[in-house]
Design a protein around this motif. Structure first.
Motif, mmCIF file in Angstrom:
data_model
loop_
_atom_site.group_PDB
_atom_site.id
_atom_site.type_symbol
_atom_site.label_atom_id
_atom_site.label_comp_id
_atom_site.label_asym_id
_atom_site.label_seq_id
_atom_site.Cartn_x
_atom_site.Cartn_y
_atom_site.Cartn_z
ATOM 1 N N ALA A 14 0.819 -1.203 0.000
ATOM 2 C CA ALA A 14 0.000 0.000 0.000
ATOM 3 C C ALA A 14 0.857 1.259 0.000
ATOM 4 C CB ALA A 14 -0.923 0.003 1.213
ATOM 5 N N LYS A 15 0.460 2.223 -0.812
ATOM 6 C CA LYS A 15 1.167 3.499 -0.858
ATOM 7 C C LYS A 15 1.113 4.172 0.501
ATOM 8 C CE LYS A 15 1.356 7.859 -3.436
ATOM 9 N NZ LYS A 15 0.752 8.645 -4.546
ATOM 10 N N ARG A 16 -0.031 4.087 1.148
ATOM 11 C CA ARG A 16 -0.179 4.620 2.500
ATOM 12 C C ARG A 16 -1.302 3.884 3.208
ATOM 13 N NH1 ARG A 16 1.554 8.989 5.242
ATOM 14 N NH2 ARG A 16 2.493 9.844 3.351
ATOM 15 N N SER A 17 -1.080 3.577 4.472
ATOM 16 C CA SER A 17 -2.104 2.963 5.302
ATOM 17 C C SER A 17 -2.872 4.056 6.046
ATOM 18 C CB SER A 17 -1.456 2.018 6.322
ATOM 19 O OG SER A 17 -2.397 1.628 7.309
ATOM 20 N N PHE A 18 -4.115 3.787 6.367
ATOM 21 C CA PHE A 18 -4.882 4.743 7.167
ATOM 22 C C PHE A 18 -4.260 4.935 8.541
ATOM 23 C CE2 PHE A 18 -8.160 3.785 4.016
ATOM 24 C CZ PHE A 18 -8.641 5.061 3.762
ATOM 25 N N ILE A 19 -3.466 3.970 8.962
ATOM 26 C CA ILE A 19 -2.761 4.094 10.236
ATOM 27 C C ILE A 19 -1.820 5.296 10.200
ATOM 28 C CG2 ILE A 19 -1.095 2.958 11.783
ATOM 29 C CD1 ILE A 19 -2.214 0.264 10.722
ATOM 30 N N ALA A 30 -8.571 17.116 13.145
ATOM 31 C CA ALA A 30 -8.388 17.497 11.745
ATOM 32 C C ALA A 30 -7.597 16.417 11.014
ATOM 33 C CB ALA A 30 -7.662 18.841 11.655
ATOM 34 N N ILE A 31 -8.083 16.017 9.851
ATOM 35 C CA ILE A 31 -7.486 14.922 9.077
ATOM 36 C C ILE A 31 -6.755 15.484 7.873
ATOM 37 C CG2 ILE A 31 -7.972 12.851 7.717
ATOM 38 C CD1 ILE A 31 -10.423 12.411 9.496
ATOM 39 N N SER A 32 -5.494 15.126 7.732
ATOM 40 C CA SER A 32 -4.672 15.624 6.629
ATOM 41 C C SER A 32 -5.214 15.138 5.290
ATOM 42 C CB SER A 32 -3.229 15.157 6.817
ATOM 43 O OG SER A 32 -2.431 15.571 5.738
ATOM 44 N N GLU A 173 -1.747 -16.343 7.819
ATOM 45 C CA GLU A 173 -3.121 -15.920 8.113
ATOM 46 C C GLU A 173 -3.199 -15.081 9.386
ATOM 47 O OE1 GLU A 173 -7.538 -17.905 8.948
ATOM 48 O OE2 GLU A 173 -5.856 -19.149 8.278
ATOM 49 N N GLY A 174 -2.428 -15.454 10.400
ATOM 50 C CA GLY A 174 -2.443 -14.698 11.650
ATOM 51 C C GLY A 174 -1.978 -13.268 11.443
ATOM 52 N N ARG A 175 -0.911 -13.100 10.664
ATOM 53 C CA ARG A 175 -0.387 -11.764 10.398
ATOM 54 C C ARG A 175 -1.363 -10.960 9.546
ATOM 55 N NH1 ARG A 175 5.174 -10.193 7.058
ATOM 56 N NH2 ARG A 175 4.714 -7.945 6.947
ATOM 57 N N VAL A 176 -1.960 -11.603 8.558
ATOM 58 C CA VAL A 176 -2.939 -10.931 7.693
ATOM 59 C C VAL A 176 -4.088 -10.382 8.524
ATOM 60 C CG1 VAL A 176 -4.728 -11.308 5.964
ATOM 61 C CG2 VAL A 176 -2.415 -12.163 5.564
ATOM 62 N N LYS A 177 -4.641 -11.204 9.393
ATOM 63 C CA LYS A 177 -5.790 -10.778 10.185
ATOM 64 C C LYS A 177 -5.416 -9.687 11.177
ATOM 65 C CE LYS A 177 -8.566 -14.935 9.618
ATOM 66 N NZ LYS A 177 -9.275 -16.061 10.272
ATOM 67 N N LYS A 178 -4.221 -9.764 11.741
ATOM 68 C CA LYS A 178 -3.760 -8.724 12.670
ATOM 69 C C LYS A 178 -3.609 -7.391 11.951
ATOM 70 C CE LYS A 178 0.071 -7.590 15.828
ATOM 71 N NZ LYS A 178 0.453 -6.328 15.147
ATOM 72 N N GLU A 179 -2.964 -7.409 10.782
ATOM 73 C CA GLU A 179 -2.736 -6.167 10.049
ATOM 74 C C GLU A 179 -4.029 -5.613 9.466
ATOM 75 O OE1 GLU A 179 0.471 -6.472 7.253
ATOM 76 O OE2 GLU A 179 1.908 -7.127 8.783
ATOM 77 N N LEU A 180 -4.934 -6.501 9.042
ATOM 78 C CA LEU A 180 -6.222 -6.044 8.545
ATOM 79 C C LEU A 180 -7.022 -5.390 9.669
ATOM 80 C CD1 LEU A 180 -8.400 -5.798 6.378
ATOM 81 C CD2 LEU A 180 -9.085 -8.164 6.880
ATOM 82 N N ASP A 181 -6.983 -5.979 10.849
ATOM 83 C CA ASP A 181 -7.689 -5.419 11.999
ATOM 84 C C ASP A 181 -7.158 -4.022 12.328
ATOM 85 O OD1 ASP A 181 -9.437 -5.637 14.453
ATOM 86 O OD2 ASP A 181 -7.478 -5.456 15.418
ATOM 87 N N GLU A 182 -5.844 -3.842 12.342
ATOM 88 C CA GLU A 182 -5.242 -2.541 12.641
ATOM 89 C C GLU A 182 -5.596 -1.512 11.571
ATOM 90 O OE1 GLU A 182 -1.293 -4.346 14.952
ATOM 91 O OE2 GLU A 182 -1.170 -3.693 12.857
ATOM 92 N N TRP A 183 -5.542 -1.942 10.315
ATOM 93 C CA TRP A 183 -5.879 -1.066 9.197
ATOM 94 C C TRP A 183 -7.341 -0.643 9.267
ATOM 95 C CZ3 TRP A 183 -9.225 -1.892 4.999
ATOM 96 C CH2 TRP A 183 -9.041 -1.054 3.890
ATOM 97 N N LEU A 184 -8.220 -1.600 9.563
ATOM 98 C CA LEU A 184 -9.643 -1.303 9.674
ATOM 99 C C LEU A 184 -9.933 -0.345 10.819
ATOM 100 C CD1 LEU A 184 -11.446 -4.724 9.052
ATOM 101 C CD2 LEU A 184 -11.742 -2.605 7.746
ATOM 102 N N GLN A 185 -9.266 -0.544 11.952
ATOM 103 C CA GLN A 185 -9.502 0.334 13.102
ATOM 104 C C GLN A 185 -9.149 1.776 12.768
ATOM 105 O OE1 GLN A 185 -10.879 -0.578 16.308
ATOM 106 N NE2 GLN A 185 -11.110 1.649 16.103
ATOM 107 N N ALA A 186 -8.028 1.962 12.074
ATOM 108 C CA ALA A 186 -7.623 3.311 11.673
ATOM 109 C C ALA A 186 -8.620 3.910 10.689
ATOM 110 C CB ALA A 186 -6.223 3.274 11.057
ATOM 111 N N LEU A 187 -9.093 3.111 9.732
ATOM 112 C CA LEU A 187 -10.090 3.578 8.770
ATOM 113 C C LEU A 187 -11.391 3.936 9.480
ATOM 114 C CD1 LEU A 187 -11.383 4.008 5.989
ATOM 115 C CD2 LEU A 187 -11.634 1.522 5.790
ATOM 116 N N GLU A 188 -11.851 3.073 10.368
ATOM 117 C CA GLU A 188 -13.098 3.319 11.095
ATOM 118 C C GLU A 188 -13.021 4.589 11.921
ATOM 119 O OE1 GLU A 188 -14.274 -1.428 11.637
ATOM 120 O OE2 GLU A 188 -13.031 -0.385 13.110
#
Length: 205
Positions: A14-19, A30-32, A173-188
């Motif tokens: 990814a070019k940039r993560s929401f994190i 304020a969001i950049s 799979e464990g790493r995928v789910k962990k990183e997806l969870d972190e990415w989703l939390q930042a997006l949410e």
């Protein structure tokens, strides 16, 4: 072809993560703008991982909204450093011309995050088609015409099996789910801030 580098995950590409999208708590969250748009562009790549051309309208709609916001930012960068400032200044500048950029792209982000959150943690054994259909009903469906709804319904039905989707995000799979969870939390978190801001009188015209 895998959507991740050897030994990594989709999020490494990814070019940039929401994190990594700045959100200034001392300035009313304020969001950049620039970083948010980069992360949103990276999110659209997930529709390619989903693998069906039926998702093309979803990706196209989101991409068009990103372009509208970036075009406005480029026209007036000083007044558009954050998404909230972009909306405020555009209201003041274009209220009579009715040229307010569409920030309703947050609906597309909300739709995607709800679908993936449900599939990842709320209904961890559910197929993606069910999760995306549920999220569509909660977010975009009410804004779509009877012509558009069948197109999105086809996209939901064309979702890959969950095991295939997660497999395309990485081998571990464990790493995928962990990183997806972190990415989703930042997006949410950022979608929540934007939706609360857009509901205020200062963001309406």
């Amino acid at each position: 072809m895998a959507a991740y580098p050897p030994g990594g995950t989709y999020f490494d590409n990814a070019k940039r993560s929401f994190i990594k999208v700045p959100m200034n708590s001392s300035e009313d969250n304020a969001i950049s703008t620039s970083e948010f748009l980069e992360a949103s562009e990276s999110l659209t790549g997930l529709f390619d991982v989903l693998g069906s051309t039926a998702f093309s309208p979803v990706k196209k709609d989101m991409t068009q909204n990103i372009k509208k916001i970036r075009d406005r930012q480029l026209e007036s960068p000083v007044d558009s450093e954050t998404l909230q400032d972009l909306v405020r200044n555009d209201l003041y500048t274009f209220i009579y011309l009715q040229q307010l950029p569409n920030l309703d792209g947050t609906r597309g982000l909300d739709f995607t995050s709800r679908a993936l959150r449900r599939n990842l943690t709320q209904q961890p054994n559910e197929e993606l088609s069910v999760s995306f259909r549920d999220a569509y009903g909660l977010t975009l469906k009410q804004y779509h015409s009877f012509i558009i709804k069948p197109i999105f319904s086809a996209a939901m039905s064309a979702c890959p099996y969950r095991k295939d989707f997660y497999g395309k995000l990485g081998e571990d799979e464990g790493r995928v789910k962990k990183e997806l969870d972190e990415w989703l939390q930042a997006l949410e978190d950022r979608v929540k801030v934007l939706n609360e801001f857009l509901a205020r009188p200062e963001a309406k015209w």
